[in-house]
Design a protein around this motif. Structure first.
Motif, PDB file in Angstrom:
ATOM      1  N   MET A 115       0.843  -1.199   0.000  1.00 25.52           N
ATOM      2  CA  MET A 115       0.000   0.000   0.000  1.00 25.52           C
ATOM      3  C   MET A 115       0.881   1.251   0.000  1.00 25.52           C
ATOM      4  N   LYS A 116       0.567   2.172  -0.922  1.00 22.53           N
ATOM      5  CA  LYS A 116       1.349   3.403  -0.998  1.00 22.53           C
ATOM      6  C   LYS A 116       0.954   4.350   0.125  1.00 22.53           C
ATOM      7  N   ARG A 117       1.884   5.257   0.429  1.00 18.91           N
ATOM      8  CA  ARG A 117       1.586   6.305   1.407  1.00 18.91           C
ATOM      9  C   ARG A 117       0.265   6.965   1.045  1.00 18.91           C
ATOM     10  N   ARG A 118      -0.591   7.067   2.035  1.00 17.21           N
ATOM     11  CA  ARG A 118      -1.967   7.515   1.829  1.00 17.21           C
ATOM     12  C   ARG A 118      -2.044   8.899   1.163  1.00 17.21           C
ATOM     13  N   GLU A 119      -1.196   9.821   1.620  1.00 20.04           N
ATOM     14  CA  GLU A 119      -1.299  11.193   1.113  1.00 20.04           C
ATOM     15  C   GLU A 119      -0.219  11.494   0.075  1.00 20.04           C
ATOM     16  N   ALA A 120       0.365  10.433  -0.508  1.00 19.18           N
ATOM     17  CA  ALA A 120       1.506  10.635  -1.416  1.00 19.18           C
ATOM     18  C   ALA A 120       1.159  11.534  -2.593  1.00 19.18           C
ATOM     19  N   ILE A 121       0.024  11.311  -3.217  1.00 23.44           N
ATOM     20  CA  ILE A 121      -0.281  12.063  -4.437  1.00 23.44           C
ATOM     21  C   ILE A 121      -0.440  13.559  -4.127  1.00 23.44           C
ATOM     22  N   ASP A 122      -1.085  13.867  -3.016  1.00 26.85           N
ATOM     23  CA  ASP A 122      -1.211  15.284  -2.646  1.00 26.85           C
ATOM     24  C   ASP A 122       0.173  15.911  -2.441  1.00 26.85           C
ATOM     25  N   LYS A 123       1.065  15.160  -1.823  1.00 22.63           N
ATOM     26  CA  LYS A 123       2.393  15.705  -1.566  1.00 22.63           C
ATOM     27  C   LYS A 123       3.216  15.836  -2.850  1.00 22.63           C
ATOM     28  N   LEU A 124       2.938  14.969  -3.821  1.00 25.27           N
ATOM     29  CA  LEU A 124       3.731  14.967  -5.052  1.00 25.27           C
ATOM     30  C   LEU A 124       3.192  15.923  -6.103  1.00 25.27           C
ATOM     31  N   THR A 125       2.001  16.450  -5.868  1.00 25.60           N
ATOM     32  CA  THR A 125       1.425  17.360  -6.864  1.00 25.60           C
ATOM     33  C   THR A 125       1.335  18.788  -6.328  1.00 25.60           C
ATOM     34  N   GLY A 126       1.787  18.992  -5.108  1.00 28.17           N
ATOM     35  CA  GLY A 126       1.737  20.343  -4.531  1.00 28.17           C
ATOM     36  C   GLY A 126       0.394  20.692  -3.914  1.00 28.17           C
ATOM     37  N   ARG A 127      -0.505  19.706  -3.820  1.00 29.66           N
ATOM     38  CA  ARG A 127      -1.843  20.000  -3.287  1.00 29.66           C
ATOM     39  C   ARG A 127      -1.901  19.959  -1.764  1.00 29.66           C
ATOM     40  N   GLU A 128      -0.975  19.246  -1.131  1.00 28.60           N
ATOM     41  CA  GLU A 128      -1.002  19.130   0.328  1.00 28.60           C
ATOM     42  C   GLU A 128      -0.942  20.527   0.934  1.00 28.60           C
ATOM     43  N   ALA A 129      -1.862  20.814   1.856  1.00 29.73           N
ATOM     44  CA  ALA A 129      -1.951  22.177   2.388  1.00 29.73           C
ATOM     45  C   ALA A 129      -1.329  22.283   3.770  1.00 29.73           C
ATOM     46  N   TYR A 130      -0.115  22.812   3.823  1.00 33.84           N
ATOM     47  CA  TYR A 130       0.529  23.153   5.095  1.00 33.84           C
ATOM     48  C   TYR A 130      -0.056  24.498   5.526  1.00 33.84           C
ATOM     49  N   ILE A 131       0.229  24.902   6.746  1.00 39.38           N
ATOM     50  CA  ILE A 131      -0.502  26.059   7.281  1.00 39.38           C
ATOM     51  C   ILE A 131      -0.273  27.314   6.432  1.00 39.38           C
ATOM     52  N   ASP A 132       0.914  27.465   5.879  1.00 39.98           N
ATOM     53  CA  ASP A 132       1.185  28.657   5.067  1.00 39.98           C
ATOM     54  C   ASP A 132       0.451  28.605   3.726  1.00 39.98           C
ATOM     55  N   ASP A 133      -0.073  27.447   3.370  1.00 35.53           N
ATOM     56  CA  ASP A 133      -0.730  27.295   2.068  1.00 35.53           C
ATOM     57  C   ASP A 133      -2.232  27.538   2.142  1.00 35.53           C
ATOM     58  N   ILE A 134      -2.745  27.678   3.355  1.00 37.97           N
ATOM     59  CA  ILE A 134      -4.197  27.788   3.524  1.00 37.97           C
ATOM     60  C   ILE A 134      -4.589  29.265   3.506  1.00 37.97           C
ATOM     61  N   ALA A 135      -5.426  29.632   2.558  1.00 40.14           N
ATOM     62  CA  ALA A 135      -5.872  31.027   2.467  1.00 40.14           C
ATOM     63  C   ALA A 135      -6.953  31.259   3.518  1.00 40.14           C
ATOM     64  N   ILE A 136      -6.800  32.323   4.271  1.00 40.37           N
ATOM     65  CA  ILE A 136      -7.769  32.631   5.322  1.00 40.37           C
ATOM     66  C   ILE A 136      -8.242  34.064   5.121  1.00 40.37           C
ATOM     67  N   ALA A 137      -9.555  34.230   4.957  1.00 38.71           N
ATOM     68  CA  ALA A 137     -10.089  35.559   4.671  1.00 38.71           C
ATOM     69  C   ALA A 137      -9.831  36.497   5.847  1.00 38.71           C
ATOM     70  N   GLY A 138      -9.354  37.684   5.532  1.00 34.78           N
ATOM     71  CA  GLY A 138      -9.188  38.730   6.550  1.00 34.78           C
ATOM     72  C   GLY A 138      -8.051  38.503   7.526  1.00 34.78           C
TER      73      GLY A 138
END
Lengths: 179, 727
Positions: free
Chosen positions: B1-24
């Motif tokens: 079984m591959k790492r569960r979140e591998a594809i998100d990490k390999l495509t730049g989709r994984e959202a670390y805290i600096d990647d999350i847009a927060i209004a205001g």
């Protein structure tokens, strides 16, 4: 307030017109104006490699370039790696071999590796080590990353041979269990 | 079984805290002390800034006690009248524009009347530098087994040694970051972390709020290694205070400079050994003194010391052991958790000392270890009888075989005798690492986990343990999928959010797979019991759907609570008993080449053999070992924190080097799998073990290659040059 520059950037084969503070780096503009957050802040000093993108096919640290200098250049980021719904061979090999752990260095490493394979489709282990030496990783110890690049290179050359077990486990699997 | 979140990490989709847009959202930053110790006299706000644009927080804004809740609540959230270290947080600022925020920070001048400070943890503190108790000692622990003094007198030889290890910076690639906001009256923080419920407790305490008035959510976490165990409690409080006062979301992201300067590091340590041995190489007495630099506040030093002391005597049997440990205050930025948690420090000393003993006796270092390794039925320093069926001699012999120790020894001898300036040798280290919290720690944690049967026929895992790169997400899914014999894609993992997941304890101490994984297995059993049978596969899903049809609108939650394995008893007063439920065992071998012109050390090969119980996922497990070994390579040879007045002077990646891809040798990983009855599928802890073995194996190899006796890490070229100059 600071000066603003408006520019049409060519990013991942698309033209994007953005306005941004002139003193902002390519990294800041990619992340903030273009919302391409796959490219990461890591040190702002050009030491860690997490912000690596391709500019005209060459790896460049986007924290050290001004976006205002990017007129007429082709920029590629990790978001442009997939071909439709298909993973790039590097992405596929990284997934299969467990070469991404926390994932924070991964986009930059994929970019640096893509540039390497573009220039040299059949690199030696030492050439891969050298090409990635500017991209720090703290999780993997690099071994699986080096193996994944080797495997992706083989795939791109049309050699569909999976890596030997020892490259996954570090030693021949039959003997790995120790019994 | 591959790492569960591998594809998100390999495509730049994984959202670390600096990647999350927060209004205001506004940006937050910290204004810090520039002196190591003193009384705050005045804080001046420069006239060039329009301060009405900013939110400014100081200690008076705390609704509750000005304390970061941890082992002892001695650390203020924000300094009030005094500071105890450089970079201590005094004020917080927030503003919508990051550039303006930086200008404002520079316009604040904190005036402090300096007081005498202490920076060397190895010397007794002068009276005017005593700041904790009567002697600056944060914690003392002592192990007493047998009669050490009599055994030392009776021994054929007594071998002494003093070993020192330096601080180490985590260099997780994602810096610390946290967003605070208030939603429906609930103070919420979201960010990079290992221990959501530590933060939850810290927010409750200092903000004086009830359980359900604070909420902690983990964002994707770009590495932790212990650095996101204790420090995020401080950062979360800062973000929450700014958000409360600004009445809007506030995000604090450290840049690399600030992260390396102001956050915790591995405790520097000095360990003394006095060892009684027979002429045949039997160890008959171990007299050990462990001293840790705790830095300016207690943080986790008592438990780091505890683990260090328990591991100090190594995986050897000896009837007479005395270990005296102290963790002391200095006016350094507080030290904290780092992978291994005190054990790498004391294991370095023990394993380096084993080679020194072998030298003194003219014995082979392998033979000395074989003779003294714990056998089943023998006991550790705390009197914990080991009876786990692990073949520790075979682990050692396997490393010797795979590293071709004897063949290489002959080849290296020939090479060294002819080469003008290169010297090669292999060094080994034999060690163990206790999994889970020390002593009664797991019982105190009282962890709970949930396995939930959803109305869709899927199963949801609810724990507070985080994915930070180690593979917890994948491992948890695998454990439940295999237990219930369902497909991994039928299993969901709940977001780590204290509103939705129970407190299954922190993601630390090599406990996640073994202890929380086992809770999940028991959760599956409990779920099946509710469904009336030991169901698996399609049958399980049918029974689950049937239950929901019969109980419309209800939730099917199976919650289980930690139960200590039978026979695990610990006396915290006398430091006796079962320090850990189980230990992982290992022998590592490093083949090195020393350049006598530059005193640089290059690694040629590395073999890592270990028994971590059942290996739950070979790719993830090998990744843990390779990554841990390379972190150990950095600590052993290059990662030097240079302190000036208790603060790291080289706080950037230009002047603090970690291994890069061209510094690593092959790291060949071998697993033996002796199952542990109380771990998931038989697993023991794995995460920290690999950090323990690299430094002693490498430094032993350098000693064998050069004939010198280095006793310090990091063994930088400068240090090795000095050691060899005095040899």
């Amino acid at each position: 307030m600071s000066n603003t520059t408006t520019l049409t950037l060519r990013i991942n084969d698309e033209d994007v017109t953005v306005a941004f503070p002139t003193h902002h780096t390519l990294l800041e503009v990619l992340r903030e104006e273009c919302r391409l957050t796959g490219t990461k802040h890591g040190c702002e000093l050009g030491e860690c490699g997490t912000c690596t993108v391709l500019v005209d096919g060459k790896p460049m640290l986007s924290c050290l370039v001004l976006a205002a200098e990017m007129d007429g250049h082709e920029i590629r980021t990790v978001e442009g790696m997939m071909i439709g719904n298909t993973l790039h061979p590097l992405q596929q090999a990284f997934a299969d071999l467990g070469a991404a752990q926390c994932g924070y260095c991964t986009p930059g490493i994929l970019m640096a590796a893509e540039a390497l394979l573009e220039a040299n489709p059949d690199p030696t282990r030492e050439q891969i080590q050298e090409a990635l030496a500017g991209n720090l990783c703290r999780c993997t110890g690099y071994i699986k990353i080096l193996e994944a690049v080797e495997w992706a290179a083989a795939t791109q050359r049309g050699e569909d041979t999976p890596p030997a077990k020892e490259s996954i486990y570090g030693s021949p699997h039959a003997a790995t269990k120790g019994e | 079984m591959k790492r569960r979140e591998a594809i998100d990490k390999l495509t730049g989709r994984e959202a670390y805290i600096d990647d999350i847009a927060i209004a205001g959202v506004w940006w937050g930053c910290t204004v810090r002390s520039a002196v190591p110790r003193g009384r705050i006299r005045d804080i001046r706000f420069g006239a060039e800034i329009d301060w009405s644009e900013f939110v400014v927080v100081d200690h008076r804004d705390l609704p509750g006690p000005n304390q970061v809740a941890m082992i002892e609540n001695d650390q203020p959230v924000l300094a009030s009248d005094r500071v105890r270290h450089i970079h201590e947080a005094v004020l917080l600022l927030a503003h919508p524009d990051r550039d303006r925020l930086r200008e404002a920070r520079r316009a604040i001048h904190i005036e402090i009347d300096e007081e005498p400070a202490i920076f060397d943890y190895r010397v007794p503190p002068p009276a005017d530098t005593v700041q904790h108790g009567g002697d600056n000692v944060f914690k003392r622990v002592r192990i007493d087994k047998g009669d050490v003094d009599a055994a030392l007198v009776a021994a054929d030889h007594v071998v002494e040694g003093v070993y020192e290890t330096g601080a180490q910076e985590h260099v997780y690639l994602e810096n610390q970051g946290m967003v605070g906001y208030v939603e429906d009256g609930v103070v919420t923080v979201k960010g990079s972390m290992q221990c959501p419920y530590y933060i939850h407790a810290a927010l409750r305490h200092a903000l004086a709020r009830a359980d359900n008035e604070v909420r902690v959510i983990q964002a994707a976490t770009g590495g932790g290694f212990g650095g996101k165990e204790d420090y995020p409690s401080v950062l979360a409080l800062h973000a929450a205070l700014l958000a409360l006062k600004a009445e809007r979301p506030v995000k604090i992201l450290y840049d690399r400079d600030e992260d390396m300067a102001a956050t915790t590091k591995r405790h520097p340590a000095r360990v003394r050994h006095r060892t009684g041995v027979t002429s045949q190489g039997r160890i008959v007495a171990q007299d050990i003194e462990v001293l840790l630099d705790g830095g300016a506040y207690v943080t986790l030093s008592p438990v780091v010391l505890s683990r260090g002391v328990i591991h100090a005597s190594g995986p050897y049997h000896c009837d007479n052991v005395r270990v005296e440990g102290r963790a002391v205050l200095t006016n350094a930025v507080p030290f904290g958790a780092f992978r291994g948690f005190g054990a790498p420090q004391t294991i370095f000393a023990c394993e380096r000392h084993m080679d020194v003993i072998a030298d003194e006796l003219g014995m082979c270092p392998l033979g000395l270890r074989r003779k003294n390794l714990i056998q089943d039925g023998q006991s550790t320093s705390t009197g914990q009888v080991i009876r786990d069926g692990t073949d520790r001699i075979e682990i050692l012999d396997r490393a010797v075989r795979d590293a071709e120790f004897h063949q290489r020894e002959a080849a290296d001898r020939a090479f060294n005798s002819t080469h003008p300036y290169l010297r090669r040798a292999t060094g080994i280290a034999t060690f163990y690492h206790g999994a889970g919290f020390t002593g009664a720690g797991e019982t105190y944690l009282d962890s709970r986990a949930q396995v939930v049967g959803l109305a869709t026929g899927e199963v949801e895992i609810r724990t507070a343990n985080v994915e930070m790169g180690q593979g917890a997400l994948t491992t948890f899914v695998k454990i439940v999928a295999e237990k219930l014999a369902v497909e991994p894609d039928r299993i969901r993992v709940a977001e780590v959010d204290t509103f939705h997941v129970p407190n299954s304890g922190p993601t630390v101490a090599s406990r996640t797979s073994m202890i929380v994984g086992r809770l999940l297995e028991r959760g599956c059993d409990a779920l099946c019991a509710t469904l009336g049978g030991d169901w698996t596969g399609d049958k399980f899903e049918r029974e689950l759907l049937r239950w929901h049809a019969e109980h419309p609108g209800q939730e099917l939650i199976a919650e289980v609570r930690y139960e200590p394995p039978p026979g695990v008893e610990w006396d915290d007063e006398r430091y006796e008993g079962s320090a850990y439920g189980t230990f992982a065992w290992a022998t590592y071998a490093a083949h090195v080449e020393v350049d006598l012109r530059t005193f640089g050390v290059r690694l040629l090969d590395f073999v890592a053999v270990q028994d971590v119980g059942t290996v739950l996922d070979e790719v993830l497990a090998a990744g843990q070992v390779q990554g841990g070994v390379v972190q150990g390579v950095g600590w052993a040879l290059m990662e030097e924190c240079q302190f000036v007045d208790g603060a790291m002077a080289n706080h950037n990646l230009t002047n603090y080097s970690i291994p890069s891809s061209d510094d690593v040798p092959p790291v060949r990983v071998v697993f033996y799998e002796t199952p542990y009855a109380h771990g998931a599928q038989g697993a023991k802890g794995i995460g920290e073990l690999p950090m323990d073995g690299a430094a002693p194996a490498i430094v032993n190899a350098v000693a064998r290659a050069t004939g010198a006796r280095p006793a310090v890490v990091p063994l930088t070229p400068e240090v090795l040059m000095r050691v060899m100059g005095s040899a």
